[in-house]
Design a protein around this motif. Structure first.
Motif, PDB file in Angstrom:
ATOM      1  N   TYR A 208       0.821  -1.225   0.000  1.00  7.27           N
ATOM      2  CA  TYR A 208       0.000   0.000   0.000  1.00  7.27           C
ATOM      3  C   TYR A 208       0.849   1.266   0.000  1.00  7.27           C
ATOM      4  O   TYR A 208       0.315   2.363  -0.099  1.00  7.27           O
ATOM      5  N   GLY A 209       2.150   1.115   0.185  1.00  5.58           N
ATOM      6  CA  GLY A 209       3.030   2.291   0.167  1.00  5.58           C
ATOM      7  C   GLY A 209       3.187   2.957   1.520  1.00  5.58           C
ATOM      8  O   GLY A 209       3.775   4.019   1.640  1.00  5.58           O
ATOM      9  N   LEU A 210       2.645   2.318   2.549  1.00  6.50           N
ATOM     10  CA  LEU A 210       2.711   2.896   3.886  1.00  6.50           C
ATOM     11  C   LEU A 210       4.134   2.806   4.445  1.00  6.50           C
ATOM     12  O   LEU A 210       4.663   3.747   5.028  1.00  6.50           O
ATOM     13  N   ILE A 211       4.743   1.635   4.223  1.00  3.67           N
ATOM     14  CA  ILE A 211       6.081   1.335   4.732  1.00  3.67           C
ATOM     15  C   ILE A 211       6.975   1.082   3.511  1.00  3.67           C
ATOM     16  O   ILE A 211       6.492   0.632   2.471  1.00  3.67           O
ATOM     17  N   ASN A 212       8.272   1.351   3.643  1.00  2.00           N
ATOM     18  CA  ASN A 212       9.161   1.221   2.491  1.00  2.00           C
ATOM     19  C   ASN A 212       9.557  -0.216   2.175  1.00  2.00           C
ATOM     20  O   ASN A 212       9.645  -0.583   1.012  1.00  2.00           O
ATOM     21  N   GLU A 213       9.820  -1.012   3.207  1.00  2.00           N
ATOM     22  CA  GLU A 213      10.409  -2.321   2.943  1.00  2.00           C
ATOM     23  C   GLU A 213      10.090  -3.322   4.050  1.00  2.00           C
ATOM     24  O   GLU A 213       9.972  -2.942   5.217  1.00  2.00           O
ATOM     25  N   VAL A 214       9.970  -4.604   3.647  1.00  2.00           N
ATOM     26  CA  VAL A 214       9.840  -5.668   4.662  1.00  2.00           C
ATOM     27  C   VAL A 214      11.249  -6.028   5.109  1.00  2.00           C
ATOM     28  O   VAL A 214      12.128  -6.240   4.276  1.00  2.00           O
ATOM     29  N   GLY A 215      11.478  -6.089   6.410  1.00  2.00           N
ATOM     30  CA  GLY A 215      12.819  -6.414   6.893  1.00  2.00           C
ATOM     31  C   GLY A 215      12.920  -6.301   8.387  1.00  2.00           C
ATOM     32  O   GLY A 215      11.922  -6.089   9.081  1.00  2.00           O
ATOM     33  N   GLY A 216      14.126  -6.412   8.854  1.00  2.00           N
ATOM     34  CA  GLY A 216      14.364  -6.355  10.307  1.00  2.00           C
ATOM     35  C   GLY A 216      15.494  -5.420  10.640  1.00  2.00           C
ATOM     36  O   GLY A 216      15.782  -4.479   9.902  1.00  2.00           O
ATOM     37  N   ILE A 217      16.167  -5.711  11.721  1.00  2.00           N
ATOM     38  CA  ILE A 217      17.174  -4.795  12.255  1.00  2.00           C
ATOM     39  C   ILE A 217      18.417  -4.720  11.347  1.00  2.00           C
ATOM     40  O   ILE A 217      19.002  -3.645  11.203  1.00  2.00           O
ATOM     41  N   SER A 218      18.776  -5.845  10.708  1.00  2.00           N
ATOM     42  CA  SER A 218      19.975  -5.800   9.855  1.00  2.00           C
ATOM     43  C   SER A 218      19.753  -4.875   8.657  1.00  2.00           C
ATOM     44  O   SER A 218      20.628  -4.084   8.304  1.00  2.00           O
ATOM     45  N   GLY A 219      18.558  -4.982   8.079  1.00  2.00           N
ATOM     46  CA  GLY A 219      18.219  -4.101   6.954  1.00  2.00           C
ATOM     47  C   GLY A 219      18.207  -2.649   7.383  1.00  2.00           C
ATOM     48  O   GLY A 219      18.720  -1.773   6.678  1.00  2.00           O
ATOM     49  N   ALA A 220      17.645  -2.406   8.568  1.00  2.00           N
ATOM     50  CA  ALA A 220      17.546  -1.036   9.072  1.00  2.00           C
ATOM     51  C   ALA A 220      18.925  -0.438   9.314  1.00  2.00           C
ATOM     52  O   ALA A 220      19.184   0.705   8.941  1.00  2.00           O
ATOM     53  N   MET A 221      19.825  -1.240   9.909  1.00  3.78           N
ATOM     54  CA  MET A 221      21.175  -0.752  10.194  1.00  3.78           C
ATOM     55  C   MET A 221      21.938  -0.481   8.893  1.00  3.78           C
ATOM     56  O   MET A 221      22.631   0.535   8.787  1.00  3.78           O
ATOM     57  N   ALA A 222      21.780  -1.393   7.932  1.00  3.59           N
ATOM     58  CA  ALA A 222      22.468  -1.208   6.655  1.00  3.59           C
ATOM     59  C   ALA A 222      21.984   0.083   5.982  1.00  3.59           C
ATOM     60  O   ALA A 222      22.791   0.878   5.483  1.00  3.59           O
ATOM     61  N   ARG A 223      20.684   0.301   6.006  1.00  2.00           N
ATOM     62  CA  ARG A 223      20.101   1.489   5.378  1.00  2.00           C
ATOM     63  C   ARG A 223      20.562   2.764   6.100  1.00  2.00           C
ATOM     64  O   ARG A 223      20.924   3.746   5.461  1.00  2.00           O
ATOM     65  N   LEU A 224      20.580   2.694   7.431  1.00  2.00           N
ATOM     66  CA  LEU A 224      20.972   3.867   8.214  1.00  2.00           C
ATOM     67  C   LEU A 224      22.444   4.216   7.972  1.00  2.00           C
ATOM     68  O   LEU A 224      22.788   5.388   7.790  1.00  2.00           O
ATOM     69  N   ASN A 225      23.294   3.185   7.932  1.00  7.01           N
ATOM     70  CA  ASN A 225      24.710   3.439   7.668  1.00  7.01           C
ATOM     71  C   ASN A 225      24.920   4.061   6.290  1.00  7.01           C
ATOM     72  O   ASN A 225      25.776   4.919   6.117  1.00  7.01           O
ATOM     73  N   LYS A 226      24.088   3.622   5.342  1.00  5.90           N
ATOM     74  CA  LYS A 226      24.166   4.194   3.993  1.00  5.90           C
ATOM     75  C   LYS A 226      23.791   5.684   4.030  1.00  5.90           C
ATOM     76  O   LYS A 226      24.477   6.523   3.444  1.00  5.90           O
ATOM     77  N   PHE A 227      22.711   5.988   4.750  1.00  3.12           N
ATOM     78  CA  PHE A 227      22.269   7.387   4.889  1.00  3.12           C
ATOM     79  C   PHE A 227      23.347   8.238   5.554  1.00  3.12           C
ATOM     80  O   PHE A 227      23.582   9.374   5.158  1.00  3.12           O
ATOM     81  N   ILE A 228      23.984   7.655   6.598  1.00  2.00           N
ATOM     82  CA  ILE A 228      25.023   8.402   7.328  1.00  2.00           C
ATOM     83  C   ILE A 228      26.185   8.721   6.389  1.00  2.00           C
ATOM     84  O   ILE A 228      26.678   9.851   6.363  1.00  2.00           O
ATOM     85  N   GLU A 229      26.575   7.728   5.582  1.00  7.81           N
ATOM     86  CA  GLU A 229      27.662   7.953   4.624  1.00  7.81           C
ATOM     87  C   GLU A 229      27.291   9.038   3.624  1.00  7.81           C
ATOM     88  O   GLU A 229      28.091   9.918   3.313  1.00  7.81           O
ATOM     89  N   GLN A 230      26.040   8.970   3.160  1.00  4.24           N
ATOM     90  CA  GLN A 230      25.569   9.979   2.204  1.00  4.24           C
ATOM     91  C   GLN A 230      25.609  11.374   2.806  1.00  4.24           C
ATOM     92  O   GLN A 230      26.056  12.322   2.175  1.00  4.24           O
ATOM     93  N   SER A 231      25.134  11.483   4.070  1.00  2.05           N
ATOM     94  CA  SER A 231      25.083  12.808   4.698  1.00  2.05           C
ATOM     95  C   SER A 231      26.504  13.333   4.945  1.00  2.05           C
ATOM     96  O   SER A 231      26.745  14.535   4.852  1.00  2.05           O
ATOM     97  N   LYS A 232      27.431  12.431   5.256  1.00  2.00           N
ATOM     98  CA  LYS A 232      28.833  12.834   5.428  1.00  2.00           C
ATOM     99  C   LYS A 232      29.392  13.339   4.105  1.00  2.00           C
ATOM    100  O   LYS A 232      30.125  14.314   4.072  1.00  2.00           O
ATOM    101  N   GLY A 233      29.025  12.653   3.036  1.00  2.00           N
ATOM    102  CA  GLY A 233      29.473  13.034   1.693  1.00  2.00           C
ATOM    103  C   GLY A 233      29.048  14.437   1.341  1.00  2.00           C
ATOM    104  O   GLY A 233      29.850  15.246   0.884  1.00  2.00           O
ATOM    105  N   THR A 234      27.776  14.775   1.634  1.00  2.00           N
ATOM    106  CA  THR A 234      27.280  16.107   1.288  1.00  2.00           C
ATOM    107  C   THR A 234      27.933  17.174   2.159  1.00  2.00           C
ATOM    108  O   THR A 234      28.182  18.273   1.699  1.00  2.00           O
ATOM    109  N   GLU A 235      28.220  16.813   3.440  1.00  2.00           N
ATOM    110  CA  GLU A 235      28.880  17.761   4.331  1.00  2.00           C
ATOM    111  C   GLU A 235      30.260  18.141   3.792  1.00  2.00           C
ATOM    112  O   GLU A 235      30.636  19.299   3.779  1.00  2.00           O
ATOM    113  N   ASP A 236      30.990  17.107   3.318  1.00  2.00           N
ATOM    114  CA  ASP A 236      32.312  17.354   2.758  1.00  2.00           C
ATOM    115  C   ASP A 236      32.217  18.261   1.541  1.00  2.00           C
ATOM    116  O   ASP A 236      33.026  19.147   1.347  1.00  2.00           O
ATOM    117  N   PHE A 237      31.165  18.031   0.766  1.00  2.00           N
ATOM    118  CA  PHE A 237      30.963  18.796  -0.456  1.00  2.00           C
ATOM    119  C   PHE A 237      30.755  20.280  -0.140  1.00  2.00           C
ATOM    120  O   PHE A 237      31.310  21.150  -0.788  1.00  2.00           O
TER     121      PHE A 237
END
Lengths: 239, 83
Positions: A208-237
């Protein structure tokens, strides 16, 4: 020297009240774990509003969580936030307050719905940048209701309708669900035996588009670490 | 007694104020904890209010562990450690 050593040994072996006092005052040696750059906010039991619930209820109190969210925003060592939900819902305004606080954080946020993220748990779950739901977890979407003294005038209905509109707006703005679909789920008959609404299970919430993905804590941590890297990248920029 | 009502149990049988007073918010090792008074100056940790996942690995702060508190320390903790 030796005597002194023996003395300290003796003191250490006795769980004396002095040692306990030292522990309470924060002077004892705490395990030296490196500070985590990801913090966890758990939304458990019932979301408590302005009335304190009886002590046997498990509750999430906004007066506890809001300062923690502010601390997360302020602390430069914290780079991301995981919101873990297992809630039956609760007070609309307390739930919306928490949702708005999480949504307005400048740091990356990811939520995981485990067990249940019902009623006001839905806006809290979608308030993060990315959301996960466990395959077995459910979210009940139903109209708002009031407990306590209700004055039987048309204005009461309008008041509830407006409050419902706030929840609907928040959820549609922070997720991919269409307003029509959300309203359809909310006012559905026959899904809940004695109530109006729908109980949305794991995969359906994603469909229904309410939630982005089926998953658990490993998926969440992987996604969050990706976001953190991205935000660090933009800060450097920017620098 | 049989009750036939849409009200919740707590709305009809309100818990006594003693029930609320058993629980206290204190600061332990600079972490906020909800504790339940057991007897005298002993209290059991009910909930640890922290967002740092490492705090939950700390044995001394784990829910269920019994600690000793005294009133003057509480006052000190409540007033002093919000910085």
């Amino acid at each position: 020297m030796d005597k002194h050593r023996n003395d300290t040994k003796e003191k250490d072996s006795q769980p004396s009240s002095l040692v306990e006092k030292i522990q309470q005052l924060g002077q004892s040696n705490i395990p030296n774990n490196p500070d985590s750059n990801i913090h966890v906010l758990s939304i458990i039991g019932q979301v408590e509003g302005h009335v304190q619930l009886p002590p046997q209820n498990k509750t999430t109190k906004y007066e506890h969580l809001i300062p923690q969210i502010v601390a997360i925003e302020q602390n430069p060592k914290i780079e991301g936030l995981v919101v873990i939900l297992n809630t039956v819902g609760g007070d609309v305004e307390a739930g919306l307050a928490l949702s708005e606080m999480i949504a307005s954080l400048s740091k990356p946020t990811v939520s995981v719905v485990l067990g249940g993220g019902h009623s006001i748990g839905v806006p809290i779950a979608v308030s993060t940048d990315y959301s996960f739901i466990a395959p077995s977890a459910t979210m009940t979407i139903h109209p708002i209701r009031l407990t306590g003294l209700v004055i039987g005038v048309p204005q009461t209905f309008e008041y509830i309708d407006k409050m419902q509109e706030r929840v609907l707006n928040f959820v549609t703005e922070h997720s991919n669900i269409e307003e029509e679909k959300l309203k359809e789920l909310m006012f559905e008959k026959g899904n809940l035996t004695r109530d109006i609404g729908t109980n949305v299970v794991g995969e359906d919430a994603v469909k229904y588009g309410l939630i982005n993905e089926v998953g658990g804590i490993s998926g969440a941590m992987a996604r969050l670490n990706k976001f953190i890297e991205q935000s660090k990248g933009t800060e450097d920029f920017v620098q | 007694m049989i009750l036939y009502t849409p009200l919740s149990y707590e709305d009809i049988h309100q818990p006594s104020t003693d029930e609320y007073q058993k629980y206290q918010l204190i600061s332990l090792q600079q972490k906020q904890c909800i504790v339940e008074k057991v007897s005298g100056d002993k209290a059991r940790i009910v909930q640890l209010l922290s967002t740092n996942p490492n705090d939950f690995l700390n044995q001394q702060l784990s829910p269920g562990s019994v600690i000793s508190i005294s009133d003057e320390q509480n006052d000190q903790n409540l007033s002093g450690e919000y910085s």
